[in-house]
Write a protein that holds these residues in place. Structure first.
Motif: not given
Ligand SMILES: [Zn+2]
Length: 420
Positions: A67, A69, A222, A261, A312
């Motif tokens: 995960h 971005h 998420h 998460h 993340d």
């Molecule tokens: Zn994220």
């Protein structure tokens, strides 16, 4: 044929269930042919085979970041009160810049090079809402021959206009991107609704339809990161029994689904996740930085849910999976749970590959796997060198790397047997 001599470390299963799943060959040799693993075995002289000598170093499968971005590199280390404030103030404006294709290309190239510098060879990636950001990411990944997953972020409400799409347009854009990229080279498309609050029910329905219409897609989103967000979801979807139920309604609890998460789930949600074969992505660095909460590894294990690790970035503060493992260890300690080096290295390699449904291709040194691997330098810093000299055994050495290591410990990254 090509061979690499060094200490080999990889897993054939989850060491928490079976300590025998650790494979460790102190003086080992990794033999490759055409970018694939032929064997991982004790060193043996092989006349006629070119041997790269990494004695004193560790060879492990490339890290999997489940995960991250690609559109948030430029907001890493932006202080904030909480997730929702961080999104509004820092993240949405940063993601808006990806409407510009030239900027998206330059930022994506930087992002991928940063992953490789940190030993991450495969990742599940969120670009931005703009199709250009997905093209830019996949182009950069394809150029470097990487196995990567990504998809256009879908968000049609509760966000600024510059990062908003519409339900129907997001579906059409995703269709076009799937046709263009899914299954091309080593790339996989992931249907990517950002999270329930920023998608209308119509958009979630269309996201579910994409999964029905195309075989082998991943799904990433998420789930239950922040307590305020959980309350918000309850208001927005009053019919849902819980947060996960929103995704369940649209057919998203399935193998190849990655839920980042999972901090505030109840027992029923964990059971649903596990029964559906979906994976939780533990993002400890981000959870600590934004103060979101402490991942409950015991609940995940009790339910039998698959777990993987994510940096993340930009909520997380490092691209390094070593530092991410280290944060996972600290979070587990806060919950009085065991988390050792085998847990860390398993989650960042085979565990991640399993979550992405790629365990037959990457994540270990079993014969036939694609040769994405990294070389770790146990004496990367003076402190590592000093402490390494005082310990014995592979678990102790891995623990030091996990706790004191970062990108400086990555001596080399190989993709399909080629040094990058
Ligand atoms: Zn994220």
């Amino acid at each position: 044929m090509k061979a690499f001599r060094g200490t080999l470390v990889y897993f054939t299963g989850d060491p928490r269930a079976d300590r025998g799943a650790l494979r460790h060959i102190e003086d080992g040799m990794l033999v490759l042919d055409e970018g694939r693993i032929v064997s991982a075995a004790p060193y043996l002289e092989r006349p006629g085979v070119d041997i790269v000598d990494y004695r004193g170093k560790l060879l492990v499968p490339g890290f999997v970041d489940a995960h991250v971005h690609s559109a948030q590199t430029d907001v890493i280390a932006s202080p904030s009160d909480n997730l929702l404030d961080w999104l509004e103030r820092h993240t949405f404006p940063a993601e808006a810049r990806f409407a510009d294709a030239a900027y998206a290309r330059q930022a994506s190239a930087y992002f991928i090079d940063e992953l490789l510098r940190n030993g991450t060879t495969t990742a599940a990636v969120f670009p931005s809402v703009h199709p250009e950001s997905v093209d830019a990411f996949f182009e950069a990944a394809a150029q470097r021959g990487l196995r990567m997953a990504a998809g256009k972020v879908m968000m049609d409400r509760h966000c600024p206009q510059a990062v908003r799409d519409e339900a129907e347009s997001s579906y059409r854009d995703a269709q076009a991107l799937i046709r263009r990229w899914h299954g091309r080279a080593r790339l996989a498309y992931a249907v990517t609704p950002r999270f329930a609050p920023t998608s209308s029910e119509r958009q979630l329905e269309l996201a579910g339809r994409l999964l029905e219409e195309h075989a082998g897609l991943l799904l990433q989103t998420h789930l239950s990161e922040n307590e305020e967000e959980v309350r918000w979801v309850r208001q927005l979807f009053p019919w849902a029994r819980n947060y996960l139920d929103v995704y369940a309604r649209y057919g998203m609890i399935r193998p190849g689904a990655l839920f980042a998460h999972c901090l505030h789930l109840d027992g029923g949600e964990w059971d649903t996740l596990a029964a559906g074969g979906a994976a939780a992505v533990h993002c400890p660095s981000s959870n600590l930085f934004l103060g979101s909460g402490l991942f409950d590894l015991a609940a995940a294990r009790r339910a039998g849910a698959a777990v993987s690790l994510g940096s993340d970035v930009g909520g997380g503060t490092s691209f390094s999976m070593l530092r991410t493992m280290h944060d996972a260890h600290k979070v587990a300690r806060m919950r009085r749970l065991p988390f050792d080096a085998l847990d860390g290295f398993y989650l960042a390699t085979l565990g991640g590959a399993r979550a992405l449904g790629m365990q037959e291709r990457i994540g270990s040194f079993e014969p036939g796997r694609e040769a994405d691997f990294i070389v770790l330098r146990p004496d990367a810093t003076p402190l590592l060198a000093r402490r390494m000299a005082q310990v014995e055994g592979i678990e102790a050495r891995l623990f030091l790397l996990m706790t004191l290591g970062d990108e400086r410990a990555i001596e080399a990254t190989y993709i399909l047997g080629q040094l990058v």
